[in-house]
Design an enzyme around this catalytic site. Structure first.
Site, short mmCIF file in Angstrom:
data_model
loop_
_atom_site.label_atom_id
_atom_site.label_comp_id
_atom_site.label_asym_id
_atom_site.label_seq_id
_atom_site.Cartn_x
_atom_site.Cartn_y
_atom_site.Cartn_z
N GLY A 133 14.36 25.73 47.76
CA GLY A 133 15.06 26.64 46.83
C GLY A 133 14.14 27.01 45.67
N GLY A 169 14.81 29.95 43.27
CA GLY A 169 16.08 30.01 42.53
C GLY A 169 15.86 29.79 41.04
N ILE A 171 14.34 30.45 51.18
CA ILE A 171 14.83 31.26 52.29
C ILE A 171 14.16 32.64 52.29
CG2 ILE A 171 16.86 32.09 50.99
CD1 ILE A 171 17.42 31.03 54.49
N ASP A 180 14.40 28.58 56.47
CA ASP A 180 15.76 28.07 56.27
C ASP A 180 15.74 26.55 56.46
OD1 ASP A 180 18.43 27.45 56.49
OD2 ASP A 180 18.91 29.21 57.72
N TYR A 231 31.72 23.32 47.01
CA TYR A 231 30.42 22.97 46.45
C TYR A 231 30.47 21.57 45.81
CZ TYR A 231 26.59 23.46 42.97
OH TYR A 231 25.49 23.29 42.18
N LYS A 238 28.35 18.34 46.93
CA LYS A 238 27.43 17.63 46.03
C LYS A 238 27.78 16.14 45.98
CE LYS A 238 24.52 20.74 44.47
NZ LYS A 238 23.11 20.63 44.80
C1 AKB Z 1 27.90 26.46 39.56
O1 AKB Z 1 28.61 27.02 38.73
O2 AKB Z 1 28.06 26.49 40.77
C2 AKB Z 1 26.73 25.65 39.07
C3 AKB Z 1 27.13 24.29 38.65
C4 AKB Z 1 27.97 24.05 37.45
O3 AKB Z 1 26.75 23.38 39.29
N1 AKB Z 1 26.02 26.30 38.08
#
Ligand code: AKB
Length: 338
Positions: free
Chosen positions: A11, A14, A35, A53, A153, A157
């Site tokens: 990444g 980014g 990517i 990838d 997400y 994590k």
């Molecule tokens: C998001 O908003 O997805 C990120 C985070 C808070 O991890 N910036």
């Protein structure tokens, strides 16, 4: 034939990759993976770059045939808002991608016989409270509290933190011969990050940086959360320093593998006031999006980072005032014109 020893950054193009490559490349040979093609400005600081990838196992095999990897900064991920549109793809990229890199770390450690440091940016999204009232009641939380994320997400994590702990401490625990994986996994739960040089995309903490970058470009901004919304934020240089600080910490000093770090936590309204002070013409409206608001309302308003301060001397250089006056505004004004 000797393979070239490198630090791998996934990444790399980014938000965080930008800052990290330029710091890390000062004293390491960096292999930058993204990517998409890594832009020339970043590329010239690296020993090598690759477009590929992290789900492509053949590409990862090609990569290790050429390079000997001693540390990995695994930054590649789909962020929280984007992940809600394609949760299954998010799981693939965020979880399977991380598994692929952990497996690669095990193999690399076996090859060269030294531990591979695996730096993993987790997020305040790993936390989750059931309502705004519960968030307010929880207040400043430590690493062990409120771990019921409501976003894909956040789930990804949190699970990857567990995977990292498994790979470094319990890998193949029932095998006939005991296995030391050689993976030295270290993770930081980052707050929302604000960079002067890049605008994030696909996150739910993006309203802070978006508001500021819009004002600097004289563009109106509709903020998608309420004025009273409060989560932790941090200036990008402190986030990069934290990753490098955790990487450098002696393993025997680390009492956990996942650390909070904190800097400042203005409400969206307070942030807007600071933006308007710098850009009096800024047109900022609050137009909350109920669903994105619910995600932010499940994230803590503040985090307790005393473990990071104690174990590896984490210290933020920038509080909110200093971040605006000495980092964000001067660099943003240079970028867009005063
Ligand atoms: C998001 O908003 O997805 C990120 C985070 C808070 O991890 N910036």
């Amino acid at each position: 034939m000797r393979r070239k020893p490198v630090v791998l950054i996934t990444g790399a193009s980014g938000e965080m990759g930008h800052g990290l490559v330029s710091q890390l490349a000062k004293d390491h040979d960096v292999l930058a993976l993204d990517i998409k093609e890594v832009e020339p400005e970043l590329s010239k600081m690296c020993l090598a770059t690759m477009a590929g990838d992290i789900l492509d196992k053949h590409m990862l095999e090609r990569l290790v045939s050429e390079y000997e990897i001693h540390a990995i900064f695994h930054l590649a991920a789909l962020l929280s808002t984007r992940s809600e549109f394609t949760p299954e793809t998010a799981h693939e990229v965020n979880v399977t991608g991380t598994m692929n890199l952990l497996k690669l770390a095990v193999e690399q450690a076996r090859w060269h016989g030294k531990p591979v440091k695996f730096l993993f940016p987790s997020s305040i999204a790993a936390y989750g409270t059931s309502s705004l009232e519960a968030k307010i009641k929880a207040g400043r939380i430590n690493e062990d509290q409120c771990l019921e994320p409501i976003s894909m997400y956040g789930c990804n994590k949190l699970y990857c933190e567990h995977l990292g702990r498994y790979y470094s401490r319990h890998y193949r625990q029932l095998a006939a011969e005991s296995h030391v994986s050689g993976v030295d996994f270290r993770s930081i739960r980052f707050p929302g990050l604000i960079s002067a040089f890049t605008v994030p995309s696909g996150g739910t903490s993006d309203y802070g940086p978006e508001m500021l970058h819009a004002a600097a470009q004289e563009a109106p901004y509709d903020c998608f959360v309420r004025e009273d919304t409060r989560i932790p934020f941090m200036a990008m240089p402190d986030a990069i320093d934290a990753l490098l600080g955790l990487m450098a910490a002696p393993v025997e000093k680390l009492t956990t593998q996942v650390y909070n770090i904190a800097a400042f936590n203005p409400s969206a309204g307070e942030f807007a006031e600071l933006v308007k002070k710098a850009y009096p013409q800024a047109k900022i409206q609050f137009v909350p999006d109920a669903r994105r608001q619910a995600i932010v309302d499940s994230w803590p308003s503040d985090v307790d980072d005393s473990r990071a301060r104690r174990d590896w001397a984490f210290k933020n250089e920038y509080d909110l005032k200093r971040a605006f006056e000495e980092y964000l505004l001067p660099n943003i004004k240079k970028r867009y014109g005063a």
